[in-house]
Design an enzyme around this catalytic site. Structure first.
Site, PDB file in Angstrom:
ATOM      1  N   SER A 101      -0.165  12.742  -2.703  1.00 47.82           N
ATOM      2  CA  SER A 101       0.250  13.363  -1.441  1.00 47.82           C
ATOM      3  C   SER A 101       1.211  14.512  -1.717  1.00 47.82           C
ATOM      4  O   SER A 101       1.497  15.308  -0.822  1.00 47.82           O
ATOM      5  CB  SER A 101       0.913  12.321  -0.526  1.00 47.82           C
ATOM      6  OG  SER A 101       1.918  11.616  -1.217  1.00 47.82           O
ATOM      7  N   ASP A 106       0.089   8.573  -9.357  1.00 49.42           N
ATOM      8  CA  ASP A 106      -1.290   8.605  -8.850  1.00 49.42           C
ATOM      9  C   ASP A 106      -2.226   9.288  -9.836  1.00 49.42           C
ATOM     10  O   ASP A 106      -1.898  10.341 -10.406  1.00 49.42           O
ATOM     11  CB  ASP A 106      -1.335   9.407  -7.538  1.00 49.42           C
ATOM     12  CG  ASP A 106      -1.681   8.530  -6.351  1.00 49.42           C
ATOM     13  OD1 ASP A 106      -2.282   7.459  -6.547  1.00 49.42           O
ATOM     14  OD2 ASP A 106      -1.331   8.926  -5.223  1.00 49.42           O
ATOM     15  N   GLU A 111      -4.230   0.979   3.025  1.00 54.76           N
ATOM     16  CA  GLU A 111      -3.823   2.088   3.892  1.00 54.76           C
ATOM     17  C   GLU A 111      -4.704   2.167   5.148  1.00 54.76           C
ATOM     18  O   GLU A 111      -5.938   2.146   5.067  1.00 54.76           O
ATOM     19  CB  GLU A 111      -3.900   3.416   3.109  1.00 54.76           C
ATOM     20  CG  GLU A 111      -3.553   4.616   3.976  1.00 54.76           C
ATOM     21  CD  GLU A 111      -3.205   5.880   3.179  1.00 54.76           C
ATOM     22  OE1 GLU A 111      -3.232   5.850   1.938  1.00 54.76           O
ATOM     23  OE2 GLU A 111      -2.910   6.887   3.836  1.00 54.76           O
TER      24      GLU A 111
HETATM   25  O1  KIV Z   1      -0.359   9.698  -2.359  1.00 53.30           O
HETATM   26  C1  KIV Z   1       0.284   8.912  -1.664  1.00 53.30           C
HETATM   27  O2  KIV Z   1       1.392   9.209  -1.191  1.00 53.30           O
HETATM   28  C2  KIV Z   1      -0.278   7.606  -1.390  1.00 53.30           C
HETATM   29  C3  KIV Z   1       0.447   6.738  -0.410  1.00 53.30           C
HETATM   30  C4  KIV Z   1       0.274   7.241   0.953  1.00 53.30           C
HETATM   31  C5  KIV Z   1       0.072   5.310  -0.544  1.00 53.30           C
HETATM   32  O3  KIV Z   1      -1.280   7.263  -1.929  1.00 53.30           O
END
Ligand code: KIV
Length: 273
Positions: A44, A82, A180
């Site tokens: 994100s 991520d 989510e």
């Molecule tokens: O990238 C992110 O911030 C996420 C969260 C919303 C769980 O995957």
């Protein structure tokens, strides 16, 4: 929270897990001083810090840059990084390269969206010694497949499907799972039947923990207020108020004041006046 073992312990003891996203050194210093259990450097970042309209723009280099700065600001927090868009969908070599980049940047675990077609990949990453957090429900990297950021698992049969996906993640070795934008009943149903903890975002309070985006919970993003976000601060107004106050004082000639200015040593005063 120091290791993956703490996640299992929290679930076993019924202690809720708090997670927040974070992307930069200054914010990480604040999170570091807080009681928050763990940090997600989410993809994100592409939206919150770089203004893109989806997470697809995040690359592994971008993720590494942000993970490194968060690590410097919060060296004692458990950091999950991520895996960016498609980073785990090519060859295993390329996947492991991306995992290596994320982990070397300072993460203690990677988060991977989805499970279909990824069971073996996730298993291999876990068997290689890297903890994996899963992510099901509204997985933002599939935004175009979903036709927008829409609540998922709303059909009556959805809870069975979501549970089977979650169980596959558990079987592949994931230590925790983000759920989510799914109905609260569905998230609770799945959470109760798993051994690993679930971390919800827009998934009600039946999960083992919660995650929110830093900017959302601090109210820094004025234009974004989906149903699941609670603003714990009106950060936008506070920051704007301070900036306007600064502007006013500059224009009034009252900033900087004497206490905020340097002076020549007394012996040179005559020369400079
Ligand atoms: O990238 C992110 O911030 C996420 C969260 C919303 C769980 O995957």
């Amino acid at each position: 929270m120091k290791t993956v073992l703490d996640f299992a312990r929290a679930k076993a003891e019924g202690r809720a897990i708090s997670m927040v996203t974070c992307y930069d050194y200054t914010s990480a210093r604040i999170v570091s001083a807080s009681a928050i259990d763990c940090i997600l450097v989410g993809d994100s970042v592409a939206m919150t810090m770089h203004g893109h309209d989806s997470t697809l723009a995040a690359t592994r280099e971008l993720m590494a840059l942000h993970i490194e700065s968060v690590k410097r600001g919060a060296p004692d927090k458990f950091i999950i990084g991520d895996m960016p868009f498609l980073a785990h969908r090519g060859s295993m070599d390329k996947t492991l390269d991306a995992v290596r980049t994320i982990m070397k940047a300072g993460a203690q675990a990677v988060k991977i969206e989805g499970i279909d077609g990824s069971d073996e990949t996730i298993k291999h990453i876990v068997e290689s010694g890297v903890p994996v957090m899963g992510h099901l429900g509204m997985t933002p990297q599939s935004v175009h497949q979903f036709g927008g950021f829409k609540v998922q698992s709303t059909q009556p049969e959805a809870k069975t499907l979501l549970l089977s996906q979650a169980r596959r993640l558990e079987a592949a070795g994931a230590f925790a799972l983000v759920l989510e934008a799914v109905p609260s009943e569905v998230a609770t149903y799945v959470s109760k039947r798993l051994n690993i903890p679930t971390i919800g975002i827009g998934a009600g309070n039946g999960c083992s923990g919660q995650v929110l985006v830093f900017q959302d919970l601090l109210g820094l993003n004025q234009d974004f207020k989906p149903k699941f976000v609670r603003r714990f601060l009106d950060g936008f107004s506070l920051f704007k108020g301070a900036l306007d106050a600064y502007d006013k004082e500059v224009k009034a000639g009252t900033f900087p004041g004497v206490s905020e200015s340097y002076n020549m040593p007394t012996r040179h005063k005559e020369i400079t006046q």
